[in-house]
Motif scaffolding. Structure first.
Motif, PDB file in Angstrom:
ATOM      1  N   LYS A   1     -45.624 -31.178 -55.813  1.00 14.24           N
ATOM      2  CA  LYS A   1     -45.525 -30.307 -54.913  1.00 14.24           C
ATOM      3  C   LYS A   1     -46.303 -30.994 -54.186  1.00 14.24           C
ATOM      4  O   LYS A   1     -45.945 -31.804 -52.571  1.00 14.24           O
ATOM      5  N   THR A   2     -47.177 -30.363 -53.861  1.00 15.46           N
ATOM      6  CA  THR A   2     -48.306 -30.483 -52.693  1.00 15.46           C
ATOM      7  C   THR A   2     -49.096 -32.043 -52.708  1.00 15.46           C
ATOM      8  O   THR A   2     -48.937 -32.378 -51.314  1.00 15.46           O
ATOM      9  N   MET A   3     -49.114 -32.833 -53.610  1.00 17.69           N
ATOM     10  CA  MET A   3     -49.052 -34.466 -53.354  1.00 17.69           C
ATOM     11  C   MET A   3     -47.605 -34.837 -52.702  1.00 17.69           C
ATOM     12  O   MET A   3     -48.116 -35.759 -51.570  1.00 17.69           O
ATOM     13  N   ALA A   4     -47.060 -34.274 -52.603  1.00 16.61           N
ATOM     14  CA  ALA A   4     -45.608 -35.598 -52.845  1.00 16.61           C
ATOM     15  C   ALA A   4     -44.931 -35.101 -51.093  1.00 16.61           C
ATOM     16  O   ALA A   4     -45.504 -35.238 -50.140  1.00 16.61           O
ATOM     17  N   LEU A   5     -45.949 -33.272 -50.897  1.00 14.78           N
ATOM     18  CA  LEU A   5     -45.586 -32.650 -49.440  1.00 14.78           C
ATOM     19  C   LEU A   5     -46.951 -33.460 -48.446  1.00 14.78           C
ATOM     20  O   LEU A   5     -47.116 -33.752 -47.407  1.00 14.78           O
ATOM     21  N   LEU A   6     -48.273 -33.782 -49.074  1.00 12.92           N
ATOM     22  CA  LEU A   6     -48.827 -34.531 -48.494  1.00 12.92           C
ATOM     23  C   LEU A   6     -49.003 -35.911 -48.145  1.00 12.92           C
ATOM     24  O   LEU A   6     -49.688 -36.423 -47.528  1.00 12.92           O
TER      25      LEU A   6
END
Length: 120
Positions: A23-28
């Motif tokens: 989720k963190t990489m996707a939002l980044l």
């Protein structure tokens, strides 16, 4: 897969729940475009394309949106009236990037409206 349509794009529930890191990489992949343009989702896509389908989907969608924005801004820049409309496109792009970031943080897949999907 369940799809929810709206004028701000489409969201889909992924087949497998993404991890917190995914989720963190996707939002980044979405939010970093405000500072780095198409470079951020391109780097994330190249690094994570074999590791996570969730991150890959978000990075490709973000990259395609940045390419679409670039094309639209070039077309608007060429026309006189288009120069006056560039700020409207910029505000709309900002809103859509924020929506995409929120959907990524919720663990949902997101598709920008009116996006030219050159990278599949």
């Amino acid at each position: 897969m369940e799809q929810i349509n709206s004028y701000l794009g489409k969201e889909e529930v992924p087949l497998f729940a993404p991890t917190s890191d995914e989720k963190t990489m996707a939002l980044l992949a979405h939010i970093l475009t405000l500072a780095a343009g198409f470079i951020a989702p391109l780097i994330i896509y190249l690094i994570k394309k074999d590791e996570s389908t969730f991150i890959t989907a978000h990075a490709k969608e973000s990259l395609n949106f940045q390419i679409t924005l670039f094309i639209v801004f070039i077309i608007l820049f060429i026309t006189v009236i288009g120069i006056l409309l560039m700020w409207i496109v910029g505000i709309l792009a900002l809103v859509l990037i924020i929506v995409a970031t929120i959907k990524a943080s919720e663990g949902k897949l997101y598709k920008y409206p009116l996006n030219i999907r050159l990278i599949k």
